[in-house]
Enzyme design. Structure first.
Site, PDB file in Angstrom:
ATOM      1  N   LYS A  13     -48.360 -41.584  35.132  1.00 29.04           N
ATOM      2  CA  LYS A  13     -49.150 -40.543  36.992  1.00 29.04           C
ATOM      3  C   LYS A  13     -50.262 -40.798  36.856  1.00 29.04           C
ATOM      4  CE  LYS A  13     -49.320 -37.211  33.098  1.00 29.04           C
ATOM      5  NZ  LYS A  13     -48.945 -37.413  31.582  1.00 29.04           N
ATOM      6  N   ARG A  88     -51.393 -28.243  32.601  1.00 33.18           N
ATOM      7  CA  ARG A  88     -50.515 -28.697  31.341  1.00 33.18           C
ATOM      8  C   ARG A  88     -50.276 -27.203  30.455  1.00 33.18           C
ATOM      9  NH1 ARG A  88     -53.067 -33.837  30.705  1.00 33.18           N
ATOM     10  NH2 ARG A  88     -52.717 -34.646  29.323  1.00 33.18           N
ATOM     11  N   ARG A 127     -52.680 -50.591  27.580  1.00 35.73           N
ATOM     12  CA  ARG A 127     -52.782 -49.573  27.775  1.00 35.73           C
ATOM     13  C   ARG A 127     -55.154 -49.931  28.193  1.00 35.73           C
ATOM     14  NH1 ARG A 127     -52.947 -43.603  30.763  1.00 35.73           N
ATOM     15  NH2 ARG A 127     -53.355 -43.536  27.940  1.00 35.73           N
ATOM     16  N   ARG A 161     -58.936 -47.133  25.438  1.00 38.17           N
ATOM     17  CA  ARG A 161     -59.345 -45.515  25.456  1.00 38.17           C
ATOM     18  C   ARG A 161     -59.361 -44.870  23.619  1.00 38.17           C
ATOM     19  NH1 ARG A 161     -56.314 -41.541  29.500  1.00 38.17           N
ATOM     20  NH2 ARG A 161     -55.509 -40.288  27.898  1.00 38.17           N
ATOM     21  N   ARG A 172     -50.550 -36.412  20.959  1.00 46.06           N
ATOM     22  CA  ARG A 172     -50.237 -36.453  22.844  1.00 46.06           C
ATOM     23  C   ARG A 172     -49.227 -35.287  23.016  1.00 46.06           C
ATOM     24  NH1 ARG A 172     -53.561 -40.653  24.244  1.00 46.06           N
ATOM     25  NH2 ARG A 172     -52.592 -39.962  26.344  1.00 46.06           N
TER      26      ARG A 172
HETATM   27  P1  AP5 Z   1     -51.157 -44.266  33.113  1.00 46.17           P
HETATM   28  O1  AP5 Z   1     -50.540 -44.243  34.534  1.00 46.17           O
HETATM   29  O2  AP5 Z   1     -52.295 -44.153  32.789  1.00 46.17           O
HETATM   30  O3  AP5 Z   1     -50.004 -43.047  32.400  1.00 46.17           O
HETATM   31  P2  AP5 Z   1     -50.690 -41.615  32.888  1.00 46.17           P
HETATM   32  O4  AP5 Z   1     -49.564 -40.998  32.429  1.00 46.17           O
HETATM   33  O5  AP5 Z   1     -51.269 -41.509  33.602  1.00 46.17           O
HETATM   34  O6  AP5 Z   1     -50.996 -41.164  31.086  1.00 46.17           O
HETATM   35  P3  AP5 Z   1     -52.215 -40.449  30.453  1.00 46.17           P
HETATM   36  O7  AP5 Z   1     -52.583 -41.140  28.869  1.00 46.17           O
HETATM   37  O8  AP5 Z   1     -53.683 -40.779  31.504  1.00 46.17           O
HETATM   38  O9  AP5 Z   1     -51.527 -39.337  30.467  1.00 46.17           O
HETATM   39  P4  AP5 Z   1     -52.633 -38.012  29.655  1.00 46.17           P
HETATM   40  O10 AP5 Z   1     -51.579 -36.759  30.150  1.00 46.17           O
HETATM   41  O11 AP5 Z   1     -52.092 -38.223  28.027  1.00 46.17           O
HETATM   42  O12 AP5 Z   1     -54.021 -38.203  30.019  1.00 46.17           O
HETATM   43  P5  AP5 Z   1     -54.970 -36.997  30.391  1.00 46.17           P
HETATM   44  O13 AP5 Z   1     -56.663 -38.320  30.673  1.00 46.17           O
HETATM   45  O14 AP5 Z   1     -54.483 -36.624  31.118  1.00 46.17           O
HETATM   46  O15 AP5 Z   1     -50.143 -45.307  32.538  1.00 46.17           O
HETATM   47  C1  AP5 Z   1     -50.164 -45.894  31.357  1.00 46.17           C
HETATM   48  C2  AP5 Z   1     -49.826 -47.290  31.000  1.00 46.17           C
HETATM   49  O16 AP5 Z   1     -48.404 -48.232  31.653  1.00 46.17           O
HETATM   50  C3  AP5 Z   1     -51.102 -48.229  32.090  1.00 46.17           C
HETATM   51  O17 AP5 Z   1     -51.370 -49.525  30.779  1.00 46.17           O
HETATM   52  C4  AP5 Z   1     -50.232 -48.774  32.832  1.00 46.17           C
HETATM   53  O18 AP5 Z   1     -50.606 -50.060  33.593  1.00 46.17           O
HETATM   54  C5  AP5 Z   1     -48.564 -49.086  32.248  1.00 46.17           C
HETATM   55  N1  AP5 Z   1     -47.543 -48.672  33.912  1.00 46.17           N
HETATM   56  C6  AP5 Z   1     -47.391 -47.606  35.218  1.00 46.17           C
HETATM   57  N2  AP5 Z   1     -46.941 -47.658  35.490  1.00 46.17           N
HETATM   58  C7  AP5 Z   1     -46.081 -49.164  34.400  1.00 46.17           C
HETATM   59  C8  AP5 Z   1     -44.794 -49.271  35.007  1.00 46.17           C
HETATM   60  N3  AP5 Z   1     -43.812 -49.099  35.789  1.00 46.17           N
HETATM   61  N4  AP5 Z   1     -44.162 -50.392  34.133  1.00 46.17           N
HETATM   62  C9  AP5 Z   1     -45.488 -50.821  33.287  1.00 46.17           C
HETATM   63  N5  AP5 Z   1     -46.243 -50.118  32.866  1.00 46.17           N
HETATM   64  C10 AP5 Z   1     -46.743 -49.123  33.400  1.00 46.17           C
HETATM   65  O19 AP5 Z   1     -55.458 -36.100  29.427  1.00 46.17           O
HETATM   66  C11 AP5 Z   1     -56.070 -37.078  28.480  1.00 46.17           C
HETATM   67  C12 AP5 Z   1     -56.754 -35.464  27.555  1.00 46.17           C
HETATM   68  O20 AP5 Z   1     -56.940 -34.657  28.601  1.00 46.17           O
HETATM   69  C13 AP5 Z   1     -55.929 -35.003  27.082  1.00 46.17           C
HETATM   70  O21 AP5 Z   1     -55.010 -35.289  25.521  1.00 46.17           O
HETATM   71  C14 AP5 Z   1     -56.303 -33.516  27.586  1.00 46.17           C
HETATM   72  O22 AP5 Z   1     -57.109 -33.251  25.518  1.00 46.17           O
HETATM   73  C15 AP5 Z   1     -57.251 -33.051  28.201  1.00 46.17           C
HETATM   74  N6  AP5 Z   1     -57.083 -32.937  28.734  1.00 46.17           N
HETATM   75  C16 AP5 Z   1     -56.518 -33.399  30.403  1.00 46.17           C
HETATM   76  N7  AP5 Z   1     -56.199 -32.397  30.795  1.00 46.17           N
HETATM   77  C17 AP5 Z   1     -55.997 -31.140  30.375  1.00 46.17           C
HETATM   78  C18 AP5 Z   1     -54.935 -29.737  30.752  1.00 46.17           C
HETATM   79  N8  AP5 Z   1     -55.432 -29.784  31.940  1.00 46.17           N
HETATM   80  N9  AP5 Z   1     -56.178 -28.828  30.046  1.00 46.17           N
HETATM   81  C19 AP5 Z   1     -56.259 -29.140  28.630  1.00 46.17           C
HETATM   82  N10 AP5 Z   1     -56.524 -30.281  28.082  1.00 46.17           N
HETATM   83  C20 AP5 Z   1     -56.252 -31.049  29.127  1.00 46.17           C
HETATM   84 MG    MG Z   2     -53.959 -40.692  32.968  1.00 45.43          MG
END
Ligand code: AP5
Ligand code: MG
Length: 215
Positions: A13, A88, A127, A161, A172
């Protein structure tokens, strides 16, 4: 355009949002990045969020919804935004609907990134993100920085992270299935969902996403 990105942790994402936001000239709003910025600045909001994030749980809606709305009200988001990681759960989706309605605007699309679980685990395990800005994302095999351990964008230190440990990732994923996936049905009823495969090269996924968005 007003777009919501959904997909499991590690789907890409954040990676896609960086390109899509640039192509569509709209800000990328990631609640995860906002929380991480608050944590590194040591704010009260960051302190509240950290224990939930480290446990792989959702940060409570009372904290999250206000923070997301504040960000969406900033000047650069008046004509559109790309939401990454918000909403979410269904109550956040409902709160977003209320906020959009109050401004007399609507979402244009909900882009659902589909990736098998084994791929997600590989993506998360490798990552590395930047200390200065968690939106600067790399991968030890799939997106290597030019110089090991150093961010290409700003020269910051790259690190893993805190919530990317195997046990937390499992939690997660479970939270994603139970709490976040139901928003896909919620938005499907509104006719907004476009699902694409997020497998393949980053640029291939971006092209697929732009096509799905009619761009
Ligand atoms: P990346 O782009 O980093 O993936 P992502 O989908 O953004 O994954 P996240 O882990 O950031 O999502 P998340 O939803 O768990 O975390 P968030 O920060 O939102 O890509 C992943 C890896 O793959 C990278 O290394 C990249 O280089 C590689 N890659 C990408 N595309 C590729 C491809 N095509 N081929 C090969 N490799 C590739 O949330 C974290 C925490 O925050 C949550 O757990 C929660 O506690 C809190 N939080 C956030 N938002 C909320 C909310 N709305 N409500 C409540 N809690 C929340
Ligand atoms: Mg992300």
């Amino acid at each position: 355009m007003r777009i919501v990105l959904v997909g499991p942790p590690g789907a890409g994402k954040g990676t896609q949002a960086a390109f899509l936001a640039q192509n569509l000239s709209i800000p990328h709003i990631s609640t995860g990045d906002l929380f991480r910025a608050n944590i590194s600045q040591g704010t009260d909001l960051g302190k509240q969020a950290k224990s939930y994030m480290d446990a792989g749980q959702l940060v409570p809606d009372e904290v999250t919804i206000g923070m997301a709305k504040d960000r969406m009200e900033q000047q650069d988001a008046v004509n559109g935004f790309l939401l990454d990681g918000f909403p979410r759960n269904v109550s956040q989706a409902e709160a977003l609907d209320v906020a959009l309605k109050a401004d007399d605007v609507k979402l244009d699309a909900v882009l659902d990134l589909e990736v098998p679980e084994d791929e997600v685990v590989k993506r998360i395990a490798g990552r590395r993100i930047c200390r200065n800005d968690s939106a600067h994302v790399f991968h030890v095999a799939y997106k290597q920085p030019k110089s090991e351990g150093v961010c290409d964008v700003c020269g910051g230190e790259l690190y893993q992270r805190d919530d990317d440990k195997e046990e937390t990732v499992r939690k997660r994923l479970e939270v994603y299935h139970t709490q976040t996936e139901p928003i896909i049905d919620y938005y499907r009823e509104q006719g907004l969902v476009v699902t694409i495969s997020a497998l393949g090269k980053v640029e291939e996924v971006t092209a697929r996403a732009m096509e799905a968005l009619g761009r």
